[in-house]
Design a protein around this motif. Structure first.
Motif, short mmCIF file in Angstrom:
data_model
loop_
_atom_site.label_atom_id
_atom_site.label_comp_id
_atom_site.label_asym_id
_atom_site.label_seq_id
_atom_site.Cartn_x
_atom_site.Cartn_y
_atom_site.Cartn_z
N GLU A 291 0.80 -1.24 0.00
CA GLU A 291 0.00 0.00 0.00
C GLU A 291 0.83 1.29 0.00
N VAL A 292 2.06 1.25 -0.46
CA VAL A 292 2.83 2.48 -0.67
C VAL A 292 2.42 3.09 -2.00
N GLN A 293 1.99 4.35 -1.96
CA GLN A 293 1.60 5.07 -3.17
C GLN A 293 2.45 6.34 -3.27
N PRO A 294 3.52 6.28 -4.05
CA PRO A 294 4.50 7.36 -4.03
C PRO A 294 3.97 8.71 -4.50
N GLN A 295 2.89 8.74 -5.25
CA GLN A 295 2.38 10.03 -5.72
C GLN A 295 1.84 10.89 -4.58
N TYR A 296 1.56 10.27 -3.43
CA TYR A 296 1.10 11.02 -2.25
C TYR A 296 2.23 11.20 -1.22
N ASP A 297 3.42 10.78 -1.58
CA ASP A 297 4.56 10.86 -0.67
C ASP A 297 5.19 12.24 -0.73
N HIS A 298 6.02 12.54 0.28
CA HIS A 298 6.76 13.80 0.33
C HIS A 298 8.20 13.49 0.71
N GLY A 299 9.13 13.88 -0.18
CA GLY A 299 10.55 13.66 0.13
C GLY A 299 10.93 12.22 0.36
N GLU A 300 10.16 11.28 -0.23
CA GLU A 300 10.43 9.83 -0.11
C GLU A 300 10.30 9.30 1.31
N VAL A 301 9.62 10.03 2.22
CA VAL A 301 9.60 9.56 3.61
C VAL A 301 8.87 8.23 3.74
N THR A 302 7.78 8.04 2.98
CA THR A 302 7.05 6.77 3.05
C THR A 302 7.85 5.65 2.43
N SER A 303 8.42 5.91 1.27
CA SER A 303 9.21 4.88 0.59
C SER A 303 10.43 4.49 1.40
N LEU A 304 11.08 5.46 2.03
CA LEU A 304 12.25 5.14 2.86
C LEU A 304 11.85 4.33 4.08
N LEU A 305 10.73 4.68 4.71
CA LEU A 305 10.24 3.88 5.83
C LEU A 305 9.93 2.47 5.38
N ALA A 306 9.26 2.32 4.24
CA ALA A 306 8.94 1.00 3.73
C ALA A 306 10.20 0.20 3.47
N GLY A 307 11.20 0.82 2.84
CA GLY A 307 12.46 0.13 2.59
C GLY A 307 13.15 -0.26 3.88
N THR A 308 13.10 0.62 4.88
CA THR A 308 13.73 0.32 6.16
C THR A 308 13.03 -0.84 6.86
N LEU A 309 11.72 -0.91 6.76
CA LEU A 309 10.99 -2.03 7.34
C LEU A 309 11.37 -3.34 6.64
N LEU A 310 11.48 -3.31 5.32
CA LEU A 310 11.92 -4.50 4.60
C LEU A 310 13.35 -4.90 5.00
N HIS A 311 14.18 -3.91 5.25
CA HIS A 311 15.54 -4.14 5.76
C HIS A 311 15.46 -4.86 7.11
N GLU A 312 14.51 -4.46 7.96
CA GLU A 312 14.31 -5.11 9.25
C GLU A 312 13.79 -6.54 9.06
N PHE A 313 12.91 -6.74 8.08
CA PHE A 313 12.44 -8.10 7.81
C PHE A 313 13.62 -9.00 7.44
N LEU A 314 14.46 -8.51 6.55
CA LEU A 314 15.62 -9.30 6.14
C LEU A 314 16.56 -9.54 7.31
N THR A 315 16.67 -8.58 8.20
CA THR A 315 17.48 -8.76 9.40
C THR A 315 16.95 -9.91 10.25
N LEU A 316 15.63 -10.02 10.36
CA LEU A 316 15.05 -11.14 11.11
C LEU A 316 15.43 -12.48 10.49
N VAL A 317 15.47 -12.53 9.16
CA VAL A 317 15.90 -13.75 8.48
C VAL A 317 17.36 -14.04 8.81
N ALA A 318 18.21 -13.01 8.75
CA ALA A 318 19.63 -13.19 9.06
C ALA A 318 19.85 -13.63 10.50
N LEU A 319 19.11 -13.04 11.43
CA LEU A 319 19.22 -13.44 12.83
C LEU A 319 18.83 -14.90 13.02
N ASP A 320 17.79 -15.32 12.32
CA ASP A 320 17.36 -16.72 12.41
C ASP A 320 18.45 -17.64 11.89
#
Length: 328
Positions: A291-320
């Motif tokens: 549900e990220v819709q970049p046309q309503y974003d400002h300064g990539e803040v939503t996209s960067l948060l989404a990417g950071t969350l995915l980074h955290e998901f991958l971290t959980l895989v690495a920790l496992d």
């Protein structure tokens, strides 16, 4: 490949070294990972699912995967809070986008099932980048074929358990009901966090609970605090395979404005990150961020948060992977 071998070999795939090639160079993949379709020697694969025509309000999620990939150029391989260099323990790739069919959710489900199926059959974990939340039903169908009914952790401001919209039974607001009806989710191990906003009637939340879902509304989450809520979530999902779905509208639109059905009064981006980091130790078999819709974003803040969350998901895989190796 047996888990013991996968846990001990060096990672084959990792991001381009930013000290050798500036982060703004190269084709846009998630974290500048190799774009690879062959899943040999892959532990985790990011996969774009740019489908957005099962929404009830704004469209634009089809552009979410591209925007999140661009924002993810900023991300680095070492996760400070979890104290781990991700790619010392996990071989990850960006598998590109699935060729979904705009306007045809049923045909797109077939594409999603096949695309995720090839990742899962190779023993890798899919991390899907949406797209609207309807895609999760197709993902869960693929997950079910490998793992059977799974627990669910759903970060969302909406329960997505309506029966239909305008007579349409397959939308971003109905996927969770359909998944429970199809037996893809073990509702006794399912929890939804962050529920809030106006409703069509008082029965809406009651309908979700009648399906067996455990709801943690935003007000309860904020009153209890992250640590107490995490304990509640972990107790709910228990042992066994779990799917994590994250609708970016879980986060307050002040921190994530680029979404289709924003609801005010939500958790902060910091709350979201702390909650995800606290899920270490679960048997997480798949993830999505939708549900990220970049046309309503400002300064990539939503996209960067989404990417950071995915980074955290991958971290959980690495920790496992690291924890499995330590256990021998």
């Amino acid at each position: 490949m047996p888990e013991s071998r996968r846990a001990t070999r060096p990672s084959r795939y990792r991001p381009v070294d930013a000290m050798k090639a500036a982060r703004f160079t190269g084709i846009g993949t998630f974290m500048r990972l190799p774009n690879v379709a062959d899943m040999a020697d892959v532990d985790a694969a990011f996969i774009g699912i740019p489908f957005d025509t099962a929404v009830s309000y704004r469209i634009g999620g089809r552009f979410g995967p591209a925007a999140i990939r661009e924002a993810s150029r900023l991300l680095r391989p070492y996760n400070v809070e979890q104290d781990i260099e991700i790619f010392e323990h996990v071989s990850a790739v960006d598998a590109g986008d699935l060729a979904v069919i705009p306007g045809n959710v049923q045909a797109s489900y077939g594409v999603i099932e096949e695309g995720l199926g090839s990742i899962l059959d190779a023993g890798a974990i899919p991390l899907a980048i949406g797209g609207d939340h309807s895609i999760t039903l197709g993902e869960l169908r693929a997950i079910f074929r490998r793992h059977g009914p799974v627990g669910l952790i759903d970060f969302d401001s909406h329960t997505d358990t309506w029966d239909n919209y305008w007579g349409e039974r397959y939308t971003h607001g109905t996927w969770c009901r359909r998944a429970i009806e199809e037996g893809l989710i073990d509702a006794a191990r399912a929890v939804q966090l962050g529920i809030r906003g106006s409703l069509y009637g008082s029965e809406d939340r009651g309908g979700a609970r009648a399906l067996g879902l455990h709801l943690i509304p935003t007000e309860a989450l904020l009153e209890q605090g992250v640590d107490e809520v995490l304990a509640e979530v972990l107790a709910r999902v228990g042992k066994g395979p779990v799917f994590l779905s994250f609708d970016i509208d879980f986060v307050d639109p002040g921190f994530a404005p680029g979404t289709g059905t924003p609801e005010v009064g939500g958790p902060t981006s910091r709350d979201a990150l702390r909650l995800v980091r606290g899920l270490r130790g679960l048997d997480l078999v798949g993830f999505d961020l939708v549900e990220v819709q970049p046309q309503y974003d400002h300064g990539e803040v939503t996209s960067l948060l989404a990417g950071t969350l995915l980074h955290e998901f991958l971290t959980l895989v690495a920790l496992d992977r690291r924890d499995r190796r330590k256990r021998g």
